[in-house]
Scaffold this active site. Sequence first.
Site, mmCIF file in Angstrom:
data_model
loop_
_atom_site.group_PDB
_atom_site.id
_atom_site.type_symbol
_atom_site.label_atom_id
_atom_site.label_comp_id
_atom_site.label_asym_id
_atom_site.label_seq_id
_atom_site.Cartn_x
_atom_site.Cartn_y
_atom_site.Cartn_z
ATOM 1 N N VAL A 13 18.297 36.299 -32.371
ATOM 2 C CA VAL A 13 17.169 35.496 -31.888
ATOM 3 C C VAL A 13 17.590 34.061 -31.549
ATOM 4 O O VAL A 13 16.770 33.260 -31.108
ATOM 5 C CB VAL A 13 16.003 35.447 -32.910
ATOM 6 C CG1 VAL A 13 15.416 36.836 -33.113
ATOM 7 C CG2 VAL A 13 16.435 34.833 -34.233
ATOM 8 N N LYS A 15 19.693 32.121 -33.872
ATOM 9 C CA LYS A 15 19.902 31.290 -35.076
ATOM 10 C C LYS A 15 21.165 30.454 -34.964
ATOM 11 O O LYS A 15 21.179 29.287 -35.319
ATOM 12 C CB LYS A 15 20.022 32.158 -36.340
ATOM 13 C CG LYS A 15 18.746 32.783 -36.818
ATOM 14 C CD LYS A 15 18.910 33.402 -38.202
ATOM 15 C CE LYS A 15 20.043 34.399 -38.300
ATOM 16 N NZ LYS A 15 19.822 35.611 -37.506
ATOM 17 N N THR A 16 22.244 31.090 -34.492
ATOM 18 C CA THR A 16 23.523 30.370 -34.449
ATOM 19 C C THR A 16 23.471 29.233 -33.431
ATOM 20 O O THR A 16 23.928 28.113 -33.707
ATOM 21 C CB THR A 16 24.656 31.353 -34.115
ATOM 22 O OG1 THR A 16 24.676 32.360 -35.128
ATOM 23 C CG2 THR A 16 26.002 30.661 -34.074
ATOM 24 N N VAL A 17 22.895 29.509 -32.275
ATOM 25 C CA VAL A 17 22.806 28.471 -31.236
ATOM 26 C C VAL A 17 21.898 27.337 -31.724
ATOM 27 O O VAL A 17 22.191 26.155 -31.520
ATOM 28 C CB VAL A 17 22.271 29.084 -29.915
ATOM 29 C CG1 VAL A 17 22.291 28.064 -28.806
ATOM 30 C CG2 VAL A 17 23.088 30.293 -29.519
ATOM 31 N N LYS A 37 27.714 29.881 -43.344
ATOM 32 C CA LYS A 37 27.237 31.224 -42.998
ATOM 33 C C LYS A 37 27.313 32.025 -44.292
ATOM 34 O O LYS A 37 28.397 32.248 -44.843
ATOM 35 C CB LYS A 37 28.111 31.838 -41.900
ATOM 36 C CG LYS A 37 27.720 33.252 -41.504
ATOM 37 C CD LYS A 37 26.455 33.319 -40.673
ATOM 38 C CE LYS A 37 26.135 34.771 -40.284
ATOM 39 N NZ LYS A 37 24.916 34.887 -39.470
ATOM 40 N N GLY A 170 14.405 30.039 -30.166
ATOM 41 C CA GLY A 170 15.869 30.152 -30.065
ATOM 42 C C GLY A 170 16.403 30.297 -28.663
ATOM 43 O O GLY A 170 17.571 29.976 -28.409
ATOM 44 N N SER A 171 15.574 30.753 -27.755
ATOM 45 C CA SER A 171 16.053 30.927 -26.377
ATOM 46 C C SER A 171 14.862 30.822 -25.426
ATOM 47 O O SER A 171 14.104 31.770 -25.263
ATOM 48 C CB SER A 171 16.738 32.300 -26.258
ATOM 49 O OG SER A 171 17.289 32.454 -24.978
HETATM 50 N N1 LIG Z 1 19.739 29.727 -26.310
HETATM 51 C C1 LIG Z 1 20.736 30.603 -26.137
HETATM 52 N N2 LIG Z 1 21.693 30.366 -25.226
HETATM 53 C C2 LIG Z 1 22.685 31.249 -25.007
HETATM 54 N N3 LIG Z 1 22.831 32.381 -25.632
HETATM 55 C C3 LIG Z 1 21.927 32.670 -26.545
HETATM 56 C C4 LIG Z 1 20.837 31.804 -26.868
HETATM 57 N N4 LIG Z 1 20.134 32.374 -27.831
HETATM 58 C C5 LIG Z 1 20.758 33.525 -28.109
HETATM 59 N N5 LIG Z 1 21.828 33.703 -27.332
HETATM 60 C C6 LIG Z 1 22.753 34.846 -27.312
HETATM 61 O O1 LIG Z 1 22.094 35.879 -27.954
HETATM 62 C C7 LIG Z 1 22.945 36.456 -28.907
HETATM 63 C C8 LIG Z 1 22.382 36.249 -30.272
HETATM 64 O O2 LIG Z 1 22.312 34.906 -30.587
HETATM 65 P P1 LIG Z 1 22.770 34.405 -31.982
HETATM 66 O O3 LIG Z 1 24.185 34.761 -32.248
HETATM 67 O O4 LIG Z 1 22.440 32.963 -32.071
HETATM 68 O O5 LIG Z 1 21.841 35.327 -32.906
HETATM 69 P P2 LIG Z 1 21.551 35.168 -34.395
HETATM 70 O O6 LIG Z 1 20.076 35.002 -34.501
HETATM 71 O O7 LIG Z 1 22.378 34.066 -34.939
HETATM 72 O O8 LIG Z 1 21.956 36.569 -35.009
HETATM 73 P P3 LIG Z 1 22.776 36.937 -36.337
HETATM 74 O O9 LIG Z 1 21.776 37.574 -37.209
HETATM 75 O O10 LIG Z 1 23.810 37.887 -35.855
HETATM 76 O O11 LIG Z 1 23.372 35.726 -36.909
HETATM 77 C C9 LIG Z 1 24.312 35.862 -28.761
HETATM 78 O O12 LIG Z 1 25.069 36.725 -27.979
HETATM 79 C C10 LIG Z 1 24.038 34.567 -28.077
HETATM 80 O O13 LIG Z 1 25.101 34.235 -27.204
HETATM 81 C C1 LIG Z 2 25.464 42.283 -37.238
HETATM 82 C C2 LIG Z 2 24.338 41.339 -36.900
HETATM 83 N N1 LIG Z 2 24.756 40.491 -35.817
HETATM 84 C C3 LIG Z 2 23.886 40.508 -38.087
HETATM 85 N N2 LIG Z 2 24.951 39.646 -38.532
HETATM 86 C C4 LIG Z 2 23.344 41.354 -39.218
HETATM 87 C C5 LIG Z 2 21.953 41.774 -38.945
HETATM 88 C C6 LIG Z 2 21.378 42.676 -39.996
HETATM 89 C C7 LIG Z 2 19.981 43.143 -39.665
HETATM 90 C C8 LIG Z 2 19.489 44.185 -40.588
HETATM 91 C C9 LIG Z 2 18.075 44.614 -40.285
HETATM 92 O O1 LIG Z 2 17.156 43.789 -40.344
HETATM 93 O O2 LIG Z 2 17.863 45.776 -39.946
HETATM 94 MG MG LIG Z 3 24.005 34.052 -35.990
#
Ligand SMILES: Nc1ncnc2c1ncn2[C@@H]1O[C@H](COP(=O)(O)OP(=O)(O)OP(=O)(O)O)[C@@H](O)[C@H]1O
Ligand SMILES: C[C@H](N)[C@H](N)CCCCCC(=O)O
Ligand SMILES: [Mg+2]
Length: 238
Positions: A13, A15-17, A37, A170-171
Amino acid sequence: MPVLVITGTGTEVGKTVTTAAVAAAALSAGHSVAVLKAAQTGVQPDERGDADEVARLAGAVTAAELARYPEPLAPGTAARRAGMAPVHPQEVADRAAELATVHDLVLVEGAGGLLVRFDAAGGTLADAARMLDAPVLIVAPAGLGTLNATELTARELRRHGLEPAGVVIGSWPQHPGLADRCNVSDLPEVAAAPLLGAVPAGAGSLAPTGFRSQAPGWLAPRLNGTWDGEAFQKREGP
Ligand SMILES: Nc1ncnc2c1ncn2[C@@H]1O[C@H](COP(=O)(O)OP(=O)(O)OP(=O)(O)O)[C@@H](O)[C@H]1O
Ligand SMILES: C[C@H](N)[C@H](N)CCCCCC(=O)O
Ligand SMILES: [Mg+2]
């Protein structure tokens, strides 16, 4: 706010960005930042994890990770299947507290959504946040479906005695549709917490210099940014 826990309505969603944007804005305001992390899954030992990605985008942060499991699963499941020790919420809290003694801001990113399990006892990021008594930021998608997931997350935080710090989208799409635009006012309503920013779609692909200079403009002053929520809401109104 020395420790800010960053959760989301689920995985992928943004989170990392968003964590990287919060880190970049704090750095540009002159604060020292650590990113933890809690448990990284789906990444091999030689690959870049989320904390490394935050450092790449945001700059000079301390990047830490408590454990890494190869399979792209919930940490508890990935640990069990790999025959590796799981991460317990107390370890997350202890490491975050330790980092907070030498940084102005510690950002703790979970894995997936709030109730994703870290260990066989069912420990979650919510438990770690409770131990830290830290505010929790909810990263939410912009579009249809986000209202239910965001309200569930906010309610679950409160059930744990935690107050959501706010919501960040997030996006944010380049061409927002009707639901995206309506959600700008509905998200803070259902979360009963302020909307604290919107990270544009594609932000993660920006060159780090561009990311760092633009990040404060995506986040509200409470997150060291210059984002004007009211103006955004008016601009994006249906
Ligand atoms: N604002 C954004 N700009 C560019 N890419 C994005 C954006 N938001 C999400 N993404 C893309 O969507 C994907 C998921 O984003 P992200 O890694 O931030 O997810 P997450 O919520 O951190 O998930 P996780 O549970 O794996 O940590 C990634 O491939 C990332 O590049
Ligand atoms: C691999 C992935 N990108 C995350 N780091 C882990 C997400 C776990 C989600 C589990 C769930 O809610 O079903
Ligand atoms: Mg992440």
